[in-house]
Motif scaffolding. Structure first.
Motif, PDB file in Angstrom:
ATOM      1  N   GLU A   1       0.824  -1.207   0.000  1.00 41.23           N
ATOM      2  CA  GLU A   1       0.000   0.000   0.000  1.00 41.23           C
ATOM      3  C   GLU A   1       0.861   1.262   0.000  1.00 41.23           C
ATOM      4  OE1 GLU A   1      -2.317  -0.493   3.485  1.00 41.23           O
ATOM      5  OE2 GLU A   1      -3.603  -2.060   2.643  1.00 41.23           O
ATOM      6  N   LEU A   2       1.963   1.223   0.757  1.00 41.79           N
ATOM      7  CA  LEU A   2       2.799   2.413   0.852  1.00 41.79           C
ATOM      8  C   LEU A   2       3.498   2.742  -0.462  1.00 41.79           C
ATOM      9  CD1 LEU A   2       4.431   2.331   4.396  1.00 41.79           C
ATOM     10  CD2 LEU A   2       2.500   3.644   3.583  1.00 41.79           C
ATOM     11  N   PHE A   3       3.928   1.722  -1.195  1.00 41.44           N
ATOM     12  CA  PHE A   3       4.650   1.993  -2.445  1.00 41.44           C
ATOM     13  C   PHE A   3       3.735   2.560  -3.523  1.00 41.44           C
ATOM     14  CE2 PHE A   3       8.289  -0.209  -0.727  1.00 41.44           C
ATOM     15  CZ  PHE A   3       9.352   0.366  -1.400  1.00 41.44           C
ATOM     16  N   THR A   4       2.435   2.328  -3.404  1.00 39.68           N
ATOM     17  CA  THR A   4       1.504   2.911  -4.373  1.00 39.68           C
ATOM     18  C   THR A   4       0.827   4.163  -3.828  1.00 39.68           C
ATOM     19  OG1 THR A   4      -0.234   1.388  -3.598  1.00 39.68           O
ATOM     20  CG2 THR A   4       1.033   0.730  -5.542  1.00 39.68           C
ATOM     21  N   ASN A   5       1.251   4.601  -2.636  1.00 38.71           N
ATOM     22  CA  ASN A   5       0.715   5.830  -2.052  1.00 38.71           C
ATOM     23  C   ASN A   5       1.582   7.001  -2.510  1.00 38.71           C
ATOM     24  OD1 ASN A   5      -0.035   7.988  -0.433  1.00 38.71           O
ATOM     25  ND2 ASN A   5      -0.275   6.753   1.410  1.00 38.71           N
ATOM     26  N   ILE A   6       1.026   7.853  -3.345  1.00 35.43           N
ATOM     27  CA  ILE A   6       1.819   8.933  -3.955  1.00 35.43           C
ATOM     28  C   ILE A   6       2.153  10.031  -2.958  1.00 35.43           C
ATOM     29  CG2 ILE A   6       0.884   8.495  -6.247  1.00 35.43           C
ATOM     30  CD1 ILE A   6      -0.978  10.863  -5.849  1.00 35.43           C
ATOM     31  N   ASN A   7       1.577   9.958  -1.748  1.00 32.87           N
ATOM     32  CA  ASN A   7       1.839  10.990  -0.741  1.00 32.87           C
ATOM     33  C   ASN A   7       2.844  10.557   0.320  1.00 32.87           C
ATOM     34  OD1 ASN A   7      -0.110  12.874  -1.812  1.00 32.87           O
ATOM     35  ND2 ASN A   7      -1.703  11.542  -0.983  1.00 32.87           N
ATOM     36  N   VAL A   8       3.491   9.409   0.116  1.00 30.09           N
ATOM     37  CA  VAL A   8       4.452   8.928   1.102  1.00 30.09           C
ATOM     38  C   VAL A   8       5.676   9.839   1.114  1.00 30.09           C
ATOM     39  CG1 VAL A   8       6.047   7.063   1.682  1.00 30.09           C
ATOM     40  CG2 VAL A   8       3.717   6.529   1.016  1.00 30.09           C
TER      41      VAL A   8
ATOM     42  N   SER B   1      10.941   9.034  -3.518  1.00 27.88           N
ATOM     43  CA  SER B   1      11.169   9.885  -4.683  1.00 27.88           C
ATOM     44  C   SER B   1      10.334   9.423  -5.865  1.00 27.88           C
ATOM     45  CB  SER B   1      12.653   9.854  -5.056  1.00 27.88           C
ATOM     46  OG  SER B   1      12.989   8.609  -5.649  1.00 27.88           O
ATOM     47  N   ARG B   2      10.255  10.247  -6.885  1.00 26.06           N
ATOM     48  CA  ARG B   2       9.498   9.905  -8.094  1.00 26.06           C
ATOM     49  C   ARG B   2       9.995   8.603  -8.696  1.00 26.06           C
ATOM     50  NH1 ARG B   2      10.127  12.413 -12.379  1.00 26.06           N
ATOM     51  NH2 ARG B   2       8.059  12.369 -13.292  1.00 26.06           N
ATOM     52  N   ASP B   3      11.301   8.413  -8.726  1.00 30.65           N
ATOM     53  CA  ASP B   3      11.876   7.231  -9.356  1.00 30.65           C
ATOM     54  C   ASP B   3      11.637   5.952  -8.560  1.00 30.65           C
ATOM     55  OD1 ASP B   3      12.819   8.829 -11.386  1.00 30.65           O
ATOM     56  OD2 ASP B   3      14.818   9.063 -10.514  1.00 30.65           O
ATOM     57  N   GLU B   4      11.246   6.078  -7.288  1.00 23.89           N
ATOM     58  CA  GLU B   4      11.061   4.904  -6.444  1.00 23.89           C
ATOM     59  C   GLU B   4       9.613   4.447  -6.356  1.00 23.89           C
ATOM     60  OE1 GLU B   4      14.748   5.782  -3.332  1.00 23.89           O
ATOM     61  OE2 GLU B   4      12.801   6.749  -3.063  1.00 23.89           O
ATOM     62  N   MET B   5       8.688   5.239  -6.902  1.00 26.65           N
ATOM     63  CA  MET B   5       7.275   4.872  -6.843  1.00 26.65           C
ATOM     64  C   MET B   5       6.996   3.659  -7.710  1.00 26.65           C
ATOM     65  SD  MET B   5       5.396   8.563  -6.989  1.00 26.65           S
ATOM     66  CE  MET B   5       5.605   9.762  -5.681  1.00 26.65           C
ATOM     67  N   GLY B   6       6.111   2.796  -7.229  1.00 29.49           N
ATOM     68  CA  GLY B   6       5.781   1.605  -7.990  1.00 29.49           C
ATOM     69  C   GLY B   6       4.924   0.647  -7.189  1.00 29.49           C
ATOM     70  N   THR B   7       5.067  -0.632  -7.465  1.00 26.54           N
ATOM     71  CA  THR B   7       4.239  -1.662  -6.852  1.00 26.54           C
ATOM     72  C   THR B   7       5.105  -2.808  -6.364  1.00 26.54           C
ATOM     73  OG1 THR B   7       2.478  -1.111  -8.425  1.00 26.54           O
ATOM     74  CG2 THR B   7       2.260  -3.191  -7.229  1.00 26.54           C
TER      75      THR B   7
ATOM     76  N   GLY C   1      -7.666  -7.415 -10.543  1.00 28.33           N
ATOM     77  CA  GLY C   1      -7.971  -8.276  -9.395  1.00 28.33           C
ATOM     78  C   GLY C   1      -8.018  -7.423  -8.138  1.00 28.33           C
ATOM     79  N   ALA C   2      -7.262  -7.863  -7.112  1.00 30.91           N
ATOM     80  CA  ALA C   2      -7.204  -7.083  -5.868  1.00 30.91           C
ATOM     81  C   ALA C   2      -5.948  -6.223  -5.799  1.00 30.91           C
ATOM     82  CB  ALA C   2      -7.245  -8.039  -4.678  1.00 30.91           C
ATOM     83  N   THR C   3      -5.206  -6.149  -6.895  1.00 36.16           N
ATOM     84  CA  THR C   3      -3.908  -5.475  -6.899  1.00 36.16           C
ATOM     85  C   THR C   3      -3.968  -4.100  -7.553  1.00 36.16           C
ATOM     86  OG1 THR C   3      -2.724  -7.596  -6.951  1.00 36.16           O
ATOM     87  CG2 THR C   3      -1.512  -5.656  -7.688  1.00 36.16           C
ATOM     88  N   ILE C   4      -3.364  -3.135  -6.863  1.00 36.87           N
ATOM     89  CA  ILE C   4      -3.222  -1.784  -7.405  1.00 36.87           C
ATOM     90  C   ILE C   4      -1.833  -1.646  -8.021  1.00 36.87           C
ATOM     91  CG2 ILE C   4      -3.057   0.676  -6.847  1.00 36.87           C
ATOM     92  CD1 ILE C   4      -5.879  -0.285  -6.738  1.00 36.87           C
ATOM     93  N   LEU C   5      -1.773  -1.179  -9.264  1.00 34.19           N
ATOM     94  CA  LEU C   5      -0.512  -0.875  -9.935  1.00 34.19           C
ATOM     95  C   LEU C   5      -0.423   0.630 -10.139  1.00 34.19           C
ATOM     96  CD1 LEU C   5      -0.569  -3.622 -12.728  1.00 34.19           C
ATOM     97  CD2 LEU C   5       0.645  -3.733 -10.554  1.00 34.19           C
ATOM     98  N   LEU C   6       0.797   1.116 -10.166  1.00 34.72           N
ATOM     99  CA  LEU C   6       1.038   2.544 -10.385  1.00 34.72           C
ATOM    100  C   LEU C   6       1.820   2.698 -11.685  1.00 34.72           C
ATOM    101  CD1 LEU C   6       0.429   5.128  -8.719  1.00 34.72           C
ATOM    102  CD2 LEU C   6       2.758   4.970  -7.827  1.00 34.72           C
ATOM    103  N   THR C   7       1.334   3.570 -12.572  1.00 35.39           N
ATOM    104  CA  THR C   7       2.036   3.795 -13.831  1.00 35.39           C
ATOM    105  C   THR C   7       2.170   5.283 -14.095  1.00 35.39           C
ATOM    106  OG1 THR C   7       1.938   3.481 -16.244  1.00 35.39           O
ATOM    107  CG2 THR C   7      -0.151   3.502 -15.070  1.00 35.39           C
ATOM    108  N   ARG C   8       3.292   5.680 -14.665  1.00 34.25           N
ATOM    109  CA  ARG C   8       3.544   7.087 -14.998  1.00 34.25           C
ATOM    110  C   ARG C   8       3.554   7.238 -16.523  1.00 34.25           C
ATOM    111  NH1 ARG C   8       7.717   7.852 -12.137  1.00 34.25           N
ATOM    112  NH2 ARG C   8       6.796   9.192 -10.552  1.00 34.25           N
ATOM    113  N   ILE C   9       2.736   8.138 -17.028  1.00 31.02           N
ATOM    114  CA  ILE C   9       2.697   8.408 -18.462  1.00 31.02           C
ATOM    115  C   ILE C   9       2.775   9.919 -18.673  1.00 31.02           C
ATOM    116  CG2 ILE C   9       1.333   6.338 -18.943  1.00 31.02           C
ATOM    117  CD1 ILE C   9      -1.111   8.145 -19.284  1.00 31.02           C
TER     118      ILE C   9
END
Length: 373
Positions: free
Chosen positions: A234-241, A245-251, A338-346
């Motif tokens: 949950e924390l890695f997909t939380n953009i307010n953590v 850094s921007r480069d470390e965001m993901g799933t 499914g039950a999984t949240i993914l984070l993508t940057r475009i």
């Protein structure tokens, strides 16, 4: 605050510490003010910048530093409150420091034997053999400590702490003194520790990579205060953590290994939401599990599945949220499969040209070679 025992039915560690230090010479002060409840299982990473209070928190939990006010319970057992203060030697803990702190005049076996004398419970031979096997020490037992590499010394230190049969294992940046190669060598052993023993671990680190690979739960400290906590995925997909850094965001995904394709040296894994192909990892066996990390920058979006592409992994997803990155030409999308949240940057241009909106069904592509093990 994470789920209490009454919510989850699981044992928990509850802690509250308030401590203030004043350095009159330097005219500076430091305050530790934390209050948390975490699962008494798996690995809880304590993350923050230097000076955020990570080591001070561990020292308070160990009883090495007495806070101005404190409460600490492990599975309902009170270690510290207004009327109780268990001395360090009466707290069932194992402590692994940045430096191994081994007896250099003794062999590996001699260092481990020291733990036998301090163990709170009688040790059986099978438990001893299990630790030696998991930490890969069989061939090192007769060697003197000064003959070992930094990674080998730390494995001995971890084994020694485990032989105490602690209720709680504290690890204070155990990889900080190792170079990149030695860190990669020891990480699989710590992963095995996490999977093989029912001992909760508090793991202090300032490394995002270590958290992604090892942690189940995370506490983030800033200037002595707990600013956020939660499940690692949950924390890695939380953009307010903060501190991410921007480069470390993901799933972060926990996956089951379905098959290994020896011809192409690929393995297929399954998670709650789909399947992925990625290069075979040498430490992985079929029918086992692994943890993966996919960065937001390594996921692309298409309106329909692609047939003429080199990318092996395509997943049908629903767009859950769209967040423009201020002062950047990009936008973060949260998508769900499914039950999984993914984070993508475009790019904002792609967002506009594809006509992406919340609720829209699209496809995402993930390069096999971009998945981090």
């Amino acid at each position: 605050m994470v789920a209490k025992a009454s919510d989850s039915g699981k044992h928990i560690i509850e802690a509250s510490f308030k401590l203030e230090r004043v350095n009159e010479t330097l005219e500076s002060s430091f305050t530790l003010d934390v209050d948390f409840s975490i699962p008494a299982e798996g690995v809880t990473a304590v993350f923050g910048e230097s000076g955020s209070g990570k080591t001070t928190l561990l020292r308070c939990i160990a009883g090495l530093e007495q806070a101005d006010s404190a409460r600490l319970t492990i599975n309902g057992d009170i270690w510290q409150d207004k009327v109780t203060f268990k001395a360090t030697h009466k707290r069932s803990i194992g402590y692994v420091f940045q430096e191994p702190s081994l007896f250099t005049h003794l062999t590996v076996m001699g260092n481990l034997s020291y733990a036998f004398k301090r163990a709170n419970k009688a040790l059986n031979n099978e438990f001893y053999k299990q630790i030696i096997k998991i930490m890969g020490l069989n061939t090192l037992l007769a060697q003197k400590v000064n003959q070992l590499s930094g990674g080998e010394k730390q494995r001995v230190a971890i084994a020694r702490a485990l032989l105490l049969k602690p209720k709680l294992l504290l690890m204070d940046e155990p990889l900080a003194s190792l170079d990149g190669k030695r860190k990669l060598e020891i990480l699989p052993y710590i992963e095995k520790l996490r999977a093989s023993f029912g001992i909760p671990v508090l793991y202090v680190t300032h490394s995002i990579d270590e958290i992604a690979r090892l942690a189940d739960h995370v506490l983030i400290l800033q200037k002595g205060r707990l600013v956020i906590q939660g499940n690692v995925s949950e924390l890695f997909t939380n953009i307010n953590v903060p501190l991410l850094s921007r480069d470390e965001m993901g799933t972060v995904l926990d996956c089951d290994i379905l098959k290994i394709d020896e011809q192409w040296q690929l393995m297929k894994v399954a998670f709650n939401g789909g399947q992925l192909w990625l290069p075979v990892r040498l430490d992985i066996l079929p029918d086992s599990q692994c943890r993966l990390r996919i960065l937001a920058s390594d996921i692309s979006v298409t309106l329909r599945p692609q047939s003429d592409t080199s990318i092996l992994n395509q997943l049908r997803v629903k767009i859950m949220s769209i967040t423009p990155e201020i002062e950047e030409a990009t936008t973060l999308l949260k998508v769900k499969t499914g039950a999984t949240i993914l984070l993508t940057r475009i790019t904002n241009k792609s967002l506009s040209e594809l006509g992406l909106v919340c609720g829209k069904i699209v496809w995402v592509q993930v390069k096999s070679v971009a998945i981090l093990g």
